[in-house]
Enzyme design. Structure first.
Site, PDB file in Angstrom:
ATOM      1  N   HIS A  41     -12.540   4.662  12.889  1.00 26.65           N
ATOM      2  CA  HIS A  41     -12.636   4.098  14.239  1.00 26.65           C
ATOM      3  C   HIS A  41     -11.974   5.011  15.263  1.00 26.65           C
ATOM      4  O   HIS A  41     -11.299   5.992  14.927  1.00 26.65           O
ATOM      5  CB  HIS A  41     -12.003   2.710  14.273  1.00 26.65           C
ATOM      6  CG  HIS A  41     -10.549   2.672  13.893  1.00 26.65           C
ATOM      7  ND1 HIS A  41      -9.535   3.041  14.754  1.00 26.65           N
ATOM      8  CD2 HIS A  41      -9.934   2.310  12.742  1.00 26.65           C
ATOM      9  CE1 HIS A  41      -8.361   2.907  14.157  1.00 26.65           C
ATOM     10  NE2 HIS A  41      -8.582   2.460  12.915  1.00 26.65           N
ATOM     11  N   CYS A  73      -6.673   3.039   7.579  1.00 28.77           N
ATOM     12  CA  CYS A  73      -7.899   3.383   8.294  1.00 28.77           C
ATOM     13  C   CYS A  73      -7.865   4.848   8.712  1.00 28.77           C
ATOM     14  O   CYS A  73      -6.825   5.507   8.640  1.00 28.77           O
ATOM     15  CB  CYS A  73      -8.052   2.503   9.535  1.00 28.77           C
ATOM     16  SG  CYS A  73      -8.344   0.756   9.154  1.00 28.77           S
TER      17      CYS A  73
END
Length: 208
Positions: free
Chosen positions: A138, A154
């Protein structure tokens, strides 16, 4: 020239013009870039060689390099810098792009407050959701963290980079996460490694 023949000629000319117009419109649509990410889409990415065992469209994340490789052609990959998980949160394994989101919202684990999507959101302007976990590739509202080990598992990217990657990657694309580029994929069937599932009980609290 007879009237019927003249009409046939007119219809033929009109048909050719219509086909040409459709082709021009279709070509323009293919070239059109979504507003807000035009610069990212047109940006030239560094290209490096990569093993041709990775299918075109694959994503390879190399923890040791803080790099994401997007295989755009056989044996060639576009390179993006990323932030990876902190030492205790670093993982390896094979997943896939399960879904994609534009301006994804994010819910704070400690309070349950939902933050609307956008550049100020910890997930940035785009997100690729990996498998059935809460791990994502992301954007970020902390660009200074790119190139470091700063997340809870992440992979963070600059917003302009994740916008570019978003347009290239399709849902279902394989994602390989490894320590070094010399490491072989864990399994061809894209199953996650045990390193991921050791943390299964705490996935619900994963933060960017």
């Amino acid at each position: 020239m007879s009237l019927p023949l003249f009409r046939v000629m007119l219809l033929a000319v009109a048909a050719v013009a219509a086909i040409a117009s459709f082709a021009t419109t279709a070509d323009a649509a293919r070239r059109r870039v979504k507003p807000g990410i035009k610069a990212a889409a047109q940006q030239s990415r560094p290209i490096l060689p990569i093993s041709d065992t990775y299918a075109v469209g694959s994503i390879v994340v190399v923890n040791a390099e803080r790099r994401l490789y997007y295989v755009h052609a056989k044996g060639q990959a576009m390179i993006y810098p990323v932030a990876i998980g902190k030492p205790a949160e670093r993982w390896t394994g094979n997943l896939f792009v399960q879904s994609k989101a534009v301006n994804p919202s994010w819910t704070k684990p400690e309070s349950g407050v939902r933050m609307p999507g956008g550049p100020g959101n910890p997930l940035g302007v785009r997100a690729l959701y990996l498998g059935w976990t809460l791990y994502r590739i992301h954007g970020t509202n902390s660009p200074g963290s790119i190139g470091s080990a700063a997340s809870n598992g992440c992979f963070r990217m600059f917003n302009e980079h994740v916008a570019d990657l978003y347009q290239r990657v399709h849902v279902g694309a394989p994602v390989y996460v490894m320590e070094t580029l010399q490491d072989a994929p864990v399994a061809p069937e894209l199953s996650a490694s045990k390193n991921i599932w050791k943390k299964k009980a705490r996935l619900a609290t994963v933060q960017p």
